[in-house]
Design a protein around this motif. Structure first.
Motif, PDB file in Angstrom:
ATOM      1  N   LEU A  49     -38.527 100.611 -87.309  1.00  0.00           N
ATOM      2  CA  LEU A  49     -39.461  99.486 -87.210  1.00  0.00           C
ATOM      3  C   LEU A  49     -38.893  98.368 -86.336  1.00  0.00           C
ATOM      4  CD1 LEU A  49     -40.712  99.501 -90.900  1.00  0.00           C
ATOM      5  CD2 LEU A  49     -42.161  99.839 -88.887  1.00  0.00           C
ATOM      6  N   LYS A  50     -37.581  98.167 -86.373  1.00  0.00           N
ATOM      7  CA  LYS A  50     -36.957  97.159 -85.497  1.00  0.00           C
ATOM      8  C   LYS A  50     -37.128  97.561 -84.032  1.00  0.00           C
ATOM      9  CE  LYS A  50     -33.418  94.984 -88.389  1.00  0.00           C
ATOM     10  NZ  LYS A  50     -34.277  93.838 -88.787  1.00  0.00           N
ATOM     11  N   ARG A  51     -37.041  98.871 -83.800  1.00  0.00           N
ATOM     12  CA  ARG A  51     -37.248  99.376 -82.439  1.00  0.00           C
ATOM     13  C   ARG A  51     -38.686  99.110 -81.972  1.00  0.00           C
ATOM     14  NH1 ARG A  51     -37.556 104.747 -80.279  1.00  0.00           N
ATOM     15  NH2 ARG A  51     -37.109 104.295 -78.106  1.00  0.00           N
ATOM     16  N   VAL A 102     -42.790  95.944 -78.898  1.00  0.00           N
ATOM     17  CA  VAL A 102     -43.929  95.016 -78.846  1.00  0.00           C
ATOM     18  C   VAL A 102     -43.545  93.784 -78.021  1.00  0.00           C
ATOM     19  CG1 VAL A 102     -45.481  93.544 -80.207  1.00  0.00           C
ATOM     20  CG2 VAL A 102     -44.916  95.834 -81.030  1.00  0.00           C
ATOM     21  N   ARG A 103     -42.302  93.297 -78.206  1.00  0.00           N
ATOM     22  CA  ARG A 103     -41.840  92.167 -77.374  1.00  0.00           C
ATOM     23  C   ARG A 103     -41.785  92.578 -75.904  1.00  0.00           C
ATOM     24  NH1 ARG A 103     -38.493  90.298 -81.629  1.00  0.00           N
ATOM     25  NH2 ARG A 103     -36.935  91.794 -80.991  1.00  0.00           N
ATOM     26  N   ALA A 119     -46.970 104.677 -76.554  1.00  0.00           N
ATOM     27  CA  ALA A 119     -45.672 105.030 -77.133  1.00  0.00           C
ATOM     28  C   ALA A 119     -45.462 104.320 -78.466  1.00  0.00           C
ATOM     29  CB  ALA A 119     -44.544 104.682 -76.167  1.00  0.00           C
ATOM     30  N   ILE A 120     -45.851 103.042 -78.533  1.00  0.00           N
ATOM     31  CA  ILE A 120     -45.708 102.300 -79.788  1.00  0.00           C
ATOM     32  C   ILE A 120     -46.594 102.905 -80.872  1.00  0.00           C
ATOM     33  CG2 ILE A 120     -46.062 100.081 -80.940  1.00  0.00           C
ATOM     34  CD1 ILE A 120     -45.355  98.678 -78.442  1.00  0.00           C
ATOM     35  N   VAL A 144     -45.254  93.712 -87.694  1.00  0.00           N
ATOM     36  CA  VAL A 144     -44.210  94.742 -87.752  1.00  0.00           C
ATOM     37  C   VAL A 144     -43.021  94.221 -88.571  1.00  0.00           C
ATOM     38  CG1 VAL A 144     -42.585  96.137 -86.402  1.00  0.00           C
ATOM     39  CG2 VAL A 144     -44.917  95.816 -85.576  1.00  0.00           C
ATOM     40  N   ARG A 145     -42.676  92.940 -88.378  1.00  0.00           N
ATOM     41  CA  ARG A 145     -41.599  92.360 -89.207  1.00  0.00           C
ATOM     42  C   ARG A 145     -42.004  92.341 -90.678  1.00  0.00           C
ATOM     43  NH1 ARG A 145     -40.127  88.823 -84.958  1.00  0.00           N
ATOM     44  NH2 ARG A 145     -41.775  87.424 -85.630  1.00  0.00           N
TER      45      ARG A 145
END
Lengths: 90, 90, 90, 90
Positions: A14-16, A21-22, A43-44, B21-22
């Motif tokens: 999830l951090k990936r 997203v950023r 891809a996301i 997502v966070r």
């Protein structure tokens, strides 16, 4: 123990996704080519689908199986079917 | 001008997705109920799909239409069809 | 008894889908507007998805639950997860 | 000429799908294993999706491109985007 490993792995993925997203925000800011942004969005979505199917499997092996074993599967399966459809369409 | 507005709006929506997502990372850390996490994942996917369809529309109205008007649409439409399928399946 | 009812209902819906597929053949033969054909195709896919989710639910309530109750759920759940992903992507 | 070829090919593929739908009716009548039926349903959906993406491409290369070339693309693209979303979700 195995459960803690899985949680770590899930949060890692999830951090990936958060980073991806950023990354898309930057692509938009830099006026990058639409098609490249769409490929990144795909891809996301694919990564999130993978996370979701893993959770679905854990849930079926865990909660749903327990409920079924206790002769109490009906409601758990109703809920499972509903979330499968909601998730698949997203 | 209108273009800058759209960019702002797009980045605004992506920042929201980043926050979601966070939020899911927290849900995993707090051992929240799988089905609730899956519902949240579905919401994120739906939001990203919406962003993608907007980009797809901008791209078709912009780049693809320009290429077609210049008698040069073939390659642009090839690329468009490919990204539509990739995005739809994600 | 209830099972026979469900079978009848399922076959009834599949016969309707068969008729819809023949309807699309006619639309193609008569050179009908592409978008109208695509809308009809979407309707057929949606109908088949509904049939599939019903089958998925029956299968989970039946075979999978039996296997789980017999302490033998692992393989049944593996198979279930695989077919859910295959079906969802189709 | 090429257009007639494509029509024939399209009808050929739809006849095949019709046969597959009848095959599933038989599978239901013969009480075949749910998962096998679901795999067949997935194959039909995938075949219909393929037909649909081909139609979508023809439509974009034909009608939509004509409209764009005539400076009249706005409505054609609105309709295109709507049908893409409807079809993708089905």
């Amino acid at each position: 123990m195995r459960f803690e490993e899985e949680k770590k792995e899930l949060i890692h993925r999830l951090k990936r996704v958060e980073g991806q997203v950023r990354g898309i925000q930057r692509m938009v800011e830099e006026d990058r080519y639409c098609v490249d942004i769409l490929v990144q969005l795909s891809a996301i979505n694919a990564a999130l689908k993978k996370v979701g199917y893993n959770l679905l499997e854990d849930h079926t092996r865990g909660c749903v199986s327990h409920a079924v074993s206790n002769g109490d599967g009906d409601e758990a399966i109703n809920e499972l079917m509903k979330v499968i459809q909601q998730f698949s369409k997203s």
